[in-house]
Structure formats: C-alpha cells, structure tokens
Enzyme design. Structure first.
Site, short mmCIF file in Angstrom:
data_model
loop_
_atom_site.label_atom_id
_atom_site.label_comp_id
_atom_site.label_asym_id
_atom_site.label_seq_id
_atom_site.Cartn_x
_atom_site.Cartn_y
_atom_site.Cartn_z
N LYS A 37 0.88 -1.17 0.00
CA LYS A 37 0.00 0.00 0.00
C LYS A 37 0.91 1.22 0.00
O LYS A 37 1.64 1.47 0.96
CB LYS A 37 -0.91 0.02 1.22
CG LYS A 37 -1.84 1.22 1.22
CD LYS A 37 -2.49 1.45 2.57
CE LYS A 37 -3.20 2.80 2.57
NZ LYS A 37 -3.66 3.18 3.93
N ALA B 180 -9.41 5.60 4.15
CA ALA B 180 -9.20 6.79 4.99
C ALA B 180 -10.48 7.60 5.16
O ALA B 180 -11.25 7.81 4.22
CB ALA B 180 -8.10 7.69 4.43
#
Length: 261
Positions: free
Chosen positions: A95, A183
């Site tokens: 990631k 997020a």
C-alpha cells in the site's frame, strides 16, 4: 473479490495501528472477519523485541498482509520502505503512501505516480493511496497500478465520504478497476455508502481501533459492508425530486361537491 489475481475472503480490510493492546487488535480482526490487514513497516521495526512480538501476532491471525509506507513524504523514502517491507513481510503487495501535505495527510499525487512506476518495474503489486482525481487515477494506471485506493476523507478524520460526486465519477469512469475507499471512514454507515456507490472494498483503522468496544465496532462494520454490497447488487431505485404514491390510486373513493363518488 480479487486483487492482482488473489481472491479475498472479505471486502473489509482492517488496519492494525492504534489499538490499546494486542488482544484487542486480535479480537477486532476476528470480529471483522477481515480479508486483509495492513501493517506499517515502522511498527515492525520500532524495536527488536516489540517488533517480533507484533509480527508473531499478525502471523497468528492467518489473514493476508498488505504492508504500507505510512509516514513517507518522498519518492525515495517510500520506495526504500517498500523494498524493506518486502523483505520483512515476504510479500510483493504494498500500500503506497506518499504524503504531500502534513495537516490533512493529503497524498503527493506527483510523487505517488513516480513511486508507483518505480515499484511496479521492480515487481511490486502497488495499492496507491490517492485522491478521487480522474487524471491522477489515469496516470497511476498507466504507471502500472491495477488497484486504486481513493480517500473518503483525511486519514483519521472520521468524516466519511467528503466528495460523493468525485467518488461516483471515479467509479463510473473506471468501472473495471478494483477500488478501495481508504481513509476517513468513521461509521458503519459510511462503509455502506461506499459499497452503494459501487466500490469493491473499504479499509478501516481508526474507527475500529479507537471505538469504546473495538470488537463490537468491527462486527458493525462487517455487517455494514455486507448490507451495502447486497444493496448495490440489488439495483436500487433511482432518486426522484417528486413524490410517487406507493399505494395505487385507481379505485379510491373521491369527494365531489360533498358527495362521495
């Protein structure tokens, strides 16, 4: 659900930072039935003994691992961290985070594209943490990414999906690209909304780690993901500006001049 040809058992991805104890983390991962857990190399390397204990815990969960380059603010730092993570965790998944703005932890999209190109050429399978910008998404795909991870809102903010129009446009413009909303998700309803937009998975960390009961919140997110995915698959009705009666009006009694007809 597949990422880079690997089938996942769940569309809920869970971060492993900020939990009050290893036991709480383990309970949350199990309650979420997470398909992937993300791990920061910085946590693993924080100290020899602490890092080894954390790595042993992660291995015991028997869940696929997605290392991340959290905290990196430049291309060289992110690439080096990714290469170290591959050695530590034994996976070519990464990631990729390249942070460009400190207050909002907004991605440096220029550095992100360059780092994606470098890592892809080095054999990595990159999961770039990006914005919902269509041009940036196109550049990331050209650089070799096969998955996109647009933010819902700034990391740790819990604000949910800040730009519904942008996220909807991104999903529509690249219908065949696996996408994960990453997020800013703070409530299970935010996760449901992401799936209702057609996104393939969500990544949650702070909302579970900092809940009063992490395992219970992880369960709530698991159910919310299932509901959102099922709702999207059921082909929801379109929104309307005007009311439409749900009860047929044919055959109803009507009044005319005080008399019933």
């Amino acid at each position: 659900m597949q990422f880079y040809g690997t089938e996942l058992s769940s569309r809920l991805m869970l971060g492993t930072a900020q939990y009050d104890s290893p036991a709480i983390l383990a309970d949350a991962v199990k309650a979420a039935q997470a398909g992937v857990v993300t791990v920061s190399l910085r946590r693993e390397a924080a100290g020899a003994q602490a890092g080894q204990a954390f790595w042993s815990l992660i291995q015991s969960l028997n869940v696929p691992i997605l290392p991340n380059t959290a905290g990196c603010h430049g291309v060289r730092e992110a690439v080096t961290t990714a290469q170290m993570a591959r050695d530590v965790f034994g996976t070519d998944w990464i990631k990729l985070e390249v942070i460009g703005q400190g207050d909002l932890l907004q991605p440096d999209v220029f550095g992100l594209v360059e780092a994606t190109r470098i890592l892809t050429e080095d054999g990595f399978k990159v999961f770039p943490y990006t914005t919902e910008d269509l041009v940036v998404a196109e550049r990331l795909l050209r650089a070799g990414a096969e998955v996109l991870m647009p933010w819902g809102a700034p990391i740790g903010s819990g604000r949910g999906l800040n730009n519904l129009f942008g996220l909807r446009a991104l999903r529509s413009h690249f219908p065949d690209i696996p996408m994960v909303v990453d997020a800013g998700i703070g409530k299970p309803s935010h996760a449901t909304a992401a799936f209702e937009l057609g996104y393939d998975a969500v990544l949650i960390n702070t909302a579970v780690a900092k809940a009063g009961n992490s395992a219970q919140m992880a369960t709530a997110f698991r159910l919310a993901c299932e509901a959102g995915l099922a709702g999207f698959a059921a082909d929801p009705m379109e929104e309307r500006d005007m009311a439409v009666p749900s009860t047929p009006t044919l055959g109803l009694a009507r009044s005319l001049g005080g008399e019933m007809l």
